[in-house]
Design an enzyme around this catalytic site. Structure first.
Site, mmCIF file in Angstrom:
data_model
loop_
_atom_site.group_PDB
_atom_site.id
_atom_site.type_symbol
_atom_site.label_atom_id
_atom_site.label_comp_id
_atom_site.label_asym_id
_atom_site.label_seq_id
_atom_site.Cartn_x
_atom_site.Cartn_y
_atom_site.Cartn_z
ATOM 1 N N ASP A 1 -7.359 -6.295 3.239
ATOM 2 C CA ASP A 1 -6.787 -4.955 3.337
ATOM 3 C C ASP A 1 -6.839 -4.436 4.770
ATOM 4 O O ASP A 1 -7.898 -4.079 5.275
ATOM 5 C CB ASP A 1 -7.561 -4.016 2.403
ATOM 6 N N MET B 1 -8.752 8.646 -0.496
ATOM 7 C CA MET B 1 -9.691 8.987 0.591
ATOM 8 C C MET B 1 -10.142 10.437 0.467
ATOM 9 O O MET B 1 -9.335 11.306 0.148
ATOM 10 C CB MET B 1 -8.995 8.816 1.943
ATOM 11 N N MET C 1 -12.149 -5.297 3.889
ATOM 12 C CA MET C 1 -11.450 -4.502 4.905
ATOM 13 C C MET C 1 -11.320 -5.315 6.188
ATOM 14 O O MET C 1 -12.310 -5.806 6.722
ATOM 15 C CB MET C 1 -12.218 -3.210 5.209
ATOM 16 N N HIS D 1 -8.168 1.699 -4.654
ATOM 17 C CA HIS D 1 -9.218 1.503 -3.649
ATOM 18 C C HIS D 1 -9.837 2.859 -3.342
ATOM 19 O O HIS D 1 -9.219 3.692 -2.686
ATOM 20 C CB HIS D 1 -8.552 0.861 -2.419
ATOM 21 N N HIS E 1 -1.090 -1.082 -4.425
ATOM 22 C CA HIS E 1 -2.387 -0.772 -3.825
ATOM 23 C C HIS E 1 -2.422 0.719 -3.510
ATOM 24 O O HIS E 1 -1.551 1.250 -2.813
ATOM 25 C CB HIS E 1 -2.613 -1.599 -2.556
ATOM 26 N N ASP F 1 -4.649 3.916 -2.143
ATOM 27 C CA ASP F 1 -5.803 4.293 -1.320
ATOM 28 C C ASP F 1 -6.184 5.748 -1.540
ATOM 29 O O ASP F 1 -5.431 6.650 -1.167
ATOM 30 C CB ASP F 1 -5.460 4.096 0.162
ATOM 31 N N GLY G 1 -3.519 3.693 7.770
ATOM 32 C CA GLY G 1 -2.615 2.548 7.787
ATOM 33 C C GLY G 1 -2.219 2.234 9.220
ATOM 34 O O GLY G 1 -2.514 3.001 10.145
ATOM 35 N N MET H 1 -12.054 5.199 -1.406
ATOM 36 C CA MET H 1 -12.809 5.414 -0.168
ATOM 37 C C MET H 1 -13.405 6.806 -0.255
ATOM 38 O O MET H 1 -13.006 7.736 0.469
ATOM 39 C CB MET H 1 -11.861 5.272 1.044
ATOM 40 N N GLY I 1 -9.401 4.093 6.482
ATOM 41 C CA GLY I 1 -9.052 5.486 6.759
ATOM 42 C C GLY I 1 -7.589 5.672 7.108
ATOM 43 O O GLY I 1 -7.023 6.706 6.820
ATOM 44 N N GLY J 1 -3.890 -4.301 8.387
ATOM 45 C CA GLY J 1 -3.336 -5.048 9.515
ATOM 46 C C GLY J 1 -2.689 -6.370 9.161
ATOM 47 O O GLY J 1 -2.517 -7.227 10.037
ATOM 48 N N SER K 1 0.829 -1.202 0.000
ATOM 49 C CA SER K 1 0.000 0.000 0.000
ATOM 50 C C SER K 1 0.865 1.254 0.000
ATOM 51 O O SER K 1 1.615 1.513 0.938
ATOM 52 C CB SER K 1 -0.925 0.008 1.215
HETATM 53 C C1 DX5 Z 1 -6.884 1.552 5.040
HETATM 54 C C2 DX5 Z 1 -6.360 1.306 3.658
HETATM 55 C C3 DX5 Z 1 -5.315 0.267 3.596
HETATM 56 C C4 DX5 Z 1 -4.068 0.616 4.356
HETATM 57 C C5 DX5 Z 1 -3.474 -0.651 4.875
HETATM 58 O O1 DX5 Z 1 -7.958 2.418 4.957
HETATM 59 O O2 DX5 Z 1 -7.415 0.877 2.807
HETATM 60 O O3 DX5 Z 1 -4.995 -0.076 2.265
HETATM 61 O O4 DX5 Z 1 -3.105 1.296 3.571
HETATM 62 O O5 DX5 Z 1 -2.419 -0.334 5.687
HETATM 63 P P1 DX5 Z 1 -1.808 -1.347 6.739
HETATM 64 O O6 DX5 Z 1 -1.294 -2.519 5.954
HETATM 65 O O7 DX5 Z 1 -0.741 -0.537 7.373
HETATM 66 O O8 DX5 Z 1 -2.903 -1.744 7.684
HETATM 67 ZN ZN ZN Z 2 -6.857 0.000 0.778
#
Ligand code: DX5
Ligand code: ZN
Length: 215
Positions: free
Chosen positions: A172, A34, A134, A63, A30, A32, A141, A65, A139, A174, A5
């Site tokens: 996606d 937002m 998810m 992705h 990946h 993100d 990382g 959001m 929101g 953790g 990501s």
């Molecule tokens: C969270 C994002 C994820 C995020 C994952 O809203 O959609 O893609 O970047 O980050 P990690 O792997 O640190 O949980």
């Molecule tokens: Zn994501």
């Protein structure tokens, strides 16, 4: 497959981090996006995507959001998205959105929040190339994996098999070296990893280790 990501990259050295992913065993980028409305954070948008696309040698898995994602499908196609995922929670006409994304020549994905039952995907699963499940609340990382996701993966896999669909399951949020194996064993096809990759002393090696587990 492994999709690092970009949210966790060093934005002052984005070119370097994109090159690292190019040269690694990663499969996708990946990305993100937002909007500060669907999720309580604002990340980056089309200009950054365009810049990444210029040098990326692997597919861009985007992705969204954002609310009203359907307003921007053409823009994301033009910016270089190869896979475009919209949240089920923001899509009143999800089936229409999936068709529209595919009509533009992209793979169509559905992202689904931790509280949303996977049973809601049954009637669109054959039209869905990727489910971005998810495993944290979207929101940010660096959050912790929500354990109930493992049950949801198994449930979704059953739906995919029952409908004879070829949908990929992407997890996606953790993902770590400690939980990757059980996530894959539950039925995941793609692991997103932000913090785990970019906080590692050797991100390339971390991607290789995750890749080994995902095989
Ligand atoms: C969270 C994002 C994820 C995020 C994952 O809203 O959609 O893609 O970047 O980050 P990690 O792997 O640190 O949980
Ligand atoms: Zn994501």
């Amino acid at each position: 497959m492994i999709a690092p990501s970009v949210l966790s990259a060093d934005f002052l050295n984005l070119g370097r981090d994109v090159q690292m992913i190019n040269d690694s065993q990663a499969d996708w980028f990946h990305i993100d996006v937002m909007d500060g409305r669907f999720v309580p954070n604002i990340s980056f948008g089309l200009p950054v995507l365009k810049a990444i696309k210029k040098v990326a040698k692997k597919p861009l898995d985007v992705h969204l959001m954002i609310v009203e994602p359907e307003k921007y499908f053409q823009d994301f196609k033009d910016a270089g998205a190869d896979i475009l995922s919209v949240h089920i929670e923001t899509s009143t006409h999800l089936h229409r959105s999936l068709q529209a994304i595919k009509a533009l020549g992209m793979k169509a994905g559905v992202a689904i929040n931790p509280h949303t039952p996977v049973s809601l995907l049954a009637d669109v699963i054959c039209d869905t190339d990727l489910v971005c499940m998810m495993s944290v609340n979207p929101g940010f990382g660096g959050q912790s994996f929500i354990a109930n996701t493992l049950n949801k993966i198994k449930e979704l896999k059953q739906i995919i098999v029952a409908k004879n669909a070829s949908t990929l399951i992407e997890i996606d949020g953790g993902v770590t070296l400690a939980n990757a194996a059980e996530i894959v064993a539950a039925g995941a096809d793609v692991l997103v990893a932000g913090n785990t990759v970019f906080s590692a002393s050797n991100p390339t090696d971390m991607i290789a280790q995750l890749k080994l587990i995902s095989k």
